[in-house]
Design a protein around this motif. Sequence first.
Motif, PDB file in Angstrom:
ATOM      1  N   ALA A  18       0.942  -1.176   0.014  1.00  0.00           N
ATOM      2  CA  ALA A  18       0.277   0.274   0.422  1.00  0.00           C
ATOM      3  C   ALA A  18       1.201   1.123   0.194  1.00  0.00           C
ATOM      4  CB  ALA A  18      -0.753  -0.241   1.391  1.00  0.00           C
ATOM      5  N   ALA A  19       2.141   1.385   0.724  1.00  0.00           N
ATOM      6  CA  ALA A  19       2.985   2.510   0.440  1.00  0.00           C
ATOM      7  C   ALA A  19       3.501   2.159   0.792  1.00  0.00           C
ATOM      8  CB  ALA A  19       2.455   3.103   1.797  1.00  0.00           C
ATOM      9  N   THR A  20       4.760   2.615   0.789  1.00  0.00           N
ATOM     10  CA  THR A  20       6.491   2.405   1.609  1.00  0.00           C
ATOM     11  C   THR A  20       7.070   3.813   2.207  1.00  0.00           C
ATOM     12  OG1 THR A  20       8.188   2.461  -0.695  1.00  0.00           O
ATOM     13  CG2 THR A  20       7.478   0.933  -0.239  1.00  0.00           C
ATOM     14  N   GLY A  21       7.723   4.129   2.902  1.00  0.00           N
ATOM     15  CA  GLY A  21       8.499   5.105   3.507  1.00  0.00           C
ATOM     16  C   GLY A  21       9.408   4.815   4.731  1.00  0.00           C
ATOM     17  N   THR A  22       9.739   6.051   5.322  1.00  0.00           N
ATOM     18  CA  THR A  22      10.328   6.308   6.613  1.00  0.00           C
ATOM     19  C   THR A  22       8.889   6.278   7.356  1.00  0.00           C
ATOM     20  OG1 THR A  22      10.875   8.247   6.695  1.00  0.00           O
ATOM     21  CG2 THR A  22      12.640   7.042   5.920  1.00  0.00           C
ATOM     22  N   HIS A  23       8.867   6.025   8.745  1.00  0.00           N
ATOM     23  CA  HIS A  23       8.175   6.123   9.553  1.00  0.00           C
ATOM     24  C   HIS A  23       7.830   8.059   9.969  1.00  0.00           C
ATOM     25  CE1 HIS A  23       6.404   6.461  12.931  1.00  0.00           C
ATOM     26  NE2 HIS A  23       7.075   7.647  14.414  1.00  0.00           N
ATOM     27  N   ASP A  24       8.262   9.013   9.413  1.00  0.00           N
ATOM     28  CA  ASP A  24       8.097   9.922   9.766  1.00  0.00           C
ATOM     29  C   ASP A  24       7.365  10.629   8.079  1.00  0.00           C
ATOM     30  OD1 ASP A  24       8.869  10.353  11.924  1.00  0.00           O
ATOM     31  OD2 ASP A  24      11.234  11.156  11.223  1.00  0.00           O
ATOM     32  N   GLY A  76      -0.164  10.624   5.842  1.00  0.00           N
ATOM     33  CA  GLY A  76      -1.632  10.022   6.621  1.00  0.00           C
ATOM     34  C   GLY A  76      -2.111   8.458   5.946  1.00  0.00           C
ATOM     35  N   GLY A  77      -2.736   8.641   5.974  1.00  0.00           N
ATOM     36  CA  GLY A  77      -3.281   6.871   5.572  1.00  0.00           C
ATOM     37  C   GLY A  77      -3.055   5.642   6.175  1.00  0.00           C
ATOM     38  N   LEU A  78      -3.026   4.585   5.669  1.00  0.00           N
ATOM     39  CA  LEU A  78      -3.221   3.206   7.005  1.00  0.00           C
ATOM     40  C   LEU A  78      -2.510   3.343   7.662  1.00  0.00           C
ATOM     41  CD1 LEU A  78      -4.379   0.464   7.340  1.00  0.00           C
ATOM     42  CD2 LEU A  78      -3.216  -0.794   5.372  1.00  0.00           C
ATOM     43  N   TYR A  79      -1.263   3.437   7.495  1.00  0.00           N
ATOM     44  CA  TYR A  79       0.127   3.348   8.224  1.00  0.00           C
ATOM     45  C   TYR A  79       0.225   4.279   9.485  1.00  0.00           C
ATOM     46  CZ  TYR A  79       4.530   3.809  10.803  1.00  0.00           C
ATOM     47  OH  TYR A  79       5.727   3.140  11.517  1.00  0.00           O
ATOM     48  N   ALA A  80      -0.605   5.854   9.203  1.00  0.00           N
ATOM     49  CA  ALA A  80      -0.854   6.279  10.452  1.00  0.00           C
ATOM     50  C   ALA A  80      -1.995   6.064  11.080  1.00  0.00           C
ATOM     51  CB  ALA A  80      -1.161   7.741   9.499  1.00  0.00           C
ATOM     52  N   ARG A  81      -2.839   5.947  10.380  1.00  0.00           N
ATOM     53  CA  ARG A  81      -4.280   5.211  10.908  1.00  0.00           C
ATOM     54  C   ARG A  81      -3.528   3.736  12.687  1.00  0.00           C
ATOM     55  NH1 ARG A  81      -6.712   5.243   6.205  1.00  0.00           N
ATOM     56  NH2 ARG A  81      -6.938   2.630   5.953  1.00  0.00           N
ATOM     57  N   LEU A  82      -2.735   3.552  12.125  1.00  0.00           N
ATOM     58  CA  LEU A  82      -1.997   2.085  12.514  1.00  0.00           C
ATOM     59  C   LEU A  82      -1.126   2.746  13.693  1.00  0.00           C
ATOM     60  CD1 LEU A  82      -0.883  -0.332   9.264  1.00  0.00           C
ATOM     61  CD2 LEU A  82      -3.072  -1.079  11.152  1.00  0.00           C
ATOM     62  N   LEU A  95      -3.685   3.587  16.174  1.00  0.00           N
ATOM     63  CA  LEU A  95      -3.996   2.346  16.611  1.00  0.00           C
ATOM     64  C   LEU A  95      -3.607   1.431  17.806  1.00  0.00           C
ATOM     65  CD1 LEU A  95      -7.491   2.644  14.533  1.00  0.00           C
ATOM     66  CD2 LEU A  95      -7.633   3.426  16.894  1.00  0.00           C
ATOM     67  N   GLN A  96      -2.383   1.003  17.476  1.00  0.00           N
ATOM     68  CA  GLN A  96      -1.712  -0.020  17.240  1.00  0.00           C
ATOM     69  C   GLN A  96      -0.709   0.146  17.504  1.00  0.00           C
ATOM     70  OE1 GLN A  96      -2.144  -3.376  14.026  1.00  0.00           O
ATOM     71  NE2 GLN A  96      -3.712  -2.348  12.921  1.00  0.00           N
ATOM     72  N   PHE A  97      -0.013   0.820  17.529  1.00  0.00           N
ATOM     73  CA  PHE A  97       1.836   1.079  18.175  1.00  0.00           C
ATOM     74  C   PHE A  97       1.302   1.125  19.829  1.00  0.00           C
ATOM     75  CE2 PHE A  97       3.546   2.131  13.797  1.00  0.00           C
ATOM     76  CZ  PHE A  97       3.016   0.524  13.778  1.00  0.00           C
ATOM     77  N   THR A  98       2.150   0.459  20.492  1.00  0.00           N
ATOM     78  CA  THR A  98       2.336   0.135  21.956  1.00  0.00           C
ATOM     79  C   THR A  98       2.683   1.820  22.231  1.00  0.00           C
ATOM     80  OG1 THR A  98       4.928  -0.392  21.619  1.00  0.00           O
ATOM     81  CG2 THR A  98       3.148  -2.004  22.080  1.00  0.00           C
ATOM     82  N   ASP A  99       3.508   2.687  21.808  1.00  0.00           N
ATOM     83  CA  ASP A  99       4.301   3.481  21.811  1.00  0.00           C
ATOM     84  C   ASP A  99       2.836   5.211  22.374  1.00  0.00           C
ATOM     85  OD1 ASP A  99       7.695   4.167  21.528  1.00  0.00           O
ATOM     86  OD2 ASP A  99       6.464   2.960  23.407  1.00  0.00           O
ATOM     87  N   GLY A 100       1.472   4.716  20.966  1.00  0.00           N
ATOM     88  CA  GLY A 100       0.615   5.619  20.765  1.00  0.00           C
ATOM     89  C   GLY A 100       1.508   6.897  20.018  1.00  0.00           C
ATOM     90  N   ALA A 101       2.433   6.954  20.102  1.00  0.00           N
ATOM     91  CA  ALA A 101       3.488   8.368  19.586  1.00  0.00           C
ATOM     92  C   ALA A 101       3.514   8.304  18.027  1.00  0.00           C
ATOM     93  CB  ALA A 101       4.640   8.444  19.794  1.00  0.00           C
ATOM     94  N   MET A 102       3.023   9.663  18.055  1.00  0.00           N
ATOM     95  CA  MET A 102       2.458  10.126  16.340  1.00  0.00           C
ATOM     96  C   MET A 102       3.778  11.073  16.108  1.00  0.00           C
ATOM     97  SD  MET A 102       0.038   8.911  15.307  1.00  0.00           S
ATOM     98  CE  MET A 102      -0.160   9.177  14.198  1.00  0.00           C
ATOM     99  N   ASP A 103       5.524  10.822  16.545  1.00  0.00           N
ATOM    100  CA  ASP A 103       5.853  12.191  16.306  1.00  0.00           C
ATOM    101  C   ASP A 103       6.515  11.350  14.689  1.00  0.00           C
ATOM    102  OD1 ASP A 103       8.739  10.475  18.692  1.00  0.00           O
ATOM    103  OD2 ASP A 103       7.230  10.028  17.366  1.00  0.00           O
TER     104      ASP A 103
END
Length: 598
Positions: free
Chosen positions: A569-575, A581-587, A590-598
Amino acid sequence: MARGAAPNGAETEREKSKRVGALRQLAPFMRPYRVLVALAGFALVLTASLSLALPMAVRRVVDNFGTESDALLDKYFGAAVIIAALLALGTGLRYALVTTLGERVVADIRKAVFDRVIAMSPGFFERLMTGEVLSRITTDTTLILSVIGSSISVALRNVLIFLGGLALMLLTSAKLTGLVLLIVPLVIVPILVMGRRLRVLSRENQDWIAASSGNASEALTSVQTVQAFTHEAASRALFGDVTEKSYVVARRRISVRAVMTVLVMFLVFTGVVGVLWIGARDVRLGSMSSGELVQFVIYAVMVAGAVAALSEIWGELQRAAGATERLVELLEAEDAVSDPESPAKLKRPVQGEISFEKVTFSYPSRPQTAALDAVDLVIRPGETVALVGPSGAGKTTIVQLIQRFYDPQAGRVLLDGQDLKTLTRADFRREIALVPQDPVIFAASARDNIRFGHEEATDAEVEAAAKAAAAHEFISALPEGYDSPLGERGVLLSGGQKQRIAIARAILRDAPVLLLDEATSALDAESERAVQAAVDRLSEGRTTIVVAHRLATVKKADRIVVMEDGRVAATGTHDELVAGGGLYARLAKLQFTDGAMD
């Protein structure tokens, strides 16, 4: 399991089941032991010949009783004792030889079947339960051992006694022999007719035994889950149902065999009594001597006993034929994944570039659902790539195709530009280290479990790998340290400890390609930091593919590949992916334990 659907399509297999001729398929396993077979054959002929010689001595004693001197009678009895002694020695020799042959051949069959099955791709085990495979290796080979180590020998001996006895009966009295031969068709018919039914029931019985073993194996290997969900009663009921069906089929088989034995023995011995009655009249009329009648009767009893024994052994041979077919099916099973006949050689040193070119794949058990759909992906040498996405997106499938556990229906998977299909699996898998999501721990010591990744490793190297995986401390605390047994499937360890053993195993393998499938999912925060540091060091200079949900793992990857519905669906670095946006940002949210969005 519904009764109408016998295990693993067995009804269809039984339709194709062969007769006793299937035992010919054991010949390749017996061929290396020709000398042993020849010696056993010699002992067999010797004992049969001596058995046939005894009635002649008895005839001489009977005919000459009261007319010969005591010295001559003593010689007759002495000869009988010598024959009996030789017969006993020959029988003991025959037993030792055929039993040894049976054990040797069955050991070879078990090894051949295991050697074949252990190399089968995972798709094979989607069609056949592990418990059934084990049943074939154990129960079916036990039947074959019984046949080779006993039944075939006894059958051949009885065939020789039948033929030899019949010939000597003919020499003794052609008239009485003719009357006996009239009985033979009456005996053969029930053997042939009921033997066919017995063969079908024997195969069905073995299939249900295998299903029962498979059911038990599945329940016992997951006993904690069974108990946690209070499923014991249902598991007992299911196992009891399958086992009861096996018993019902076995009872029908036993009934058919019992009826066949009764019919054959009744017809044989009734015929013998009738012939004896006629022979007694001939003795009274003087057309044959008492000794000849006794000799004839002994041969008739021997022949009748041989026929009765053969009818009983026939059932054993039928069961063994079915068992042989089932084992040969494993030996001849086609694997969906196989090495090429003329494999290319993997170019070394391996750089670790992995490429997916328009790869489309569906699991054999779900052919209508695409696990991967035209995936294009290139992972550069030394690059760390994280695969993320929802469950069922195809992340673990990519890891499995890299190891060539399955072949894609379309497209290619390449290592350093070489199609995996052109290489032997053992050749390129040596360059891959795996840490699975559900680590496998063997019923061996901690040292042997870690050394599983590199059998030649020294104790120092094993301990260094354990330290790098943050496993040294808890292993040292075990009662016997590195020599402590970990129990079946690692029942003595926690989930995190199992995973650290698996990571140590991968570290010790020191391969240029590292596959981490949720490798830190069962670790506590402190252990995860230690293991993550080890993984970071291990990843340097290696191609690393990480399937993970933990943000800390994903953020450190050189590149993140987002999977969705079997596609990239997409490739790239975390940032980059969070910003886009899109699927990775939602995951990430919602799912990552840190819940951080930095």
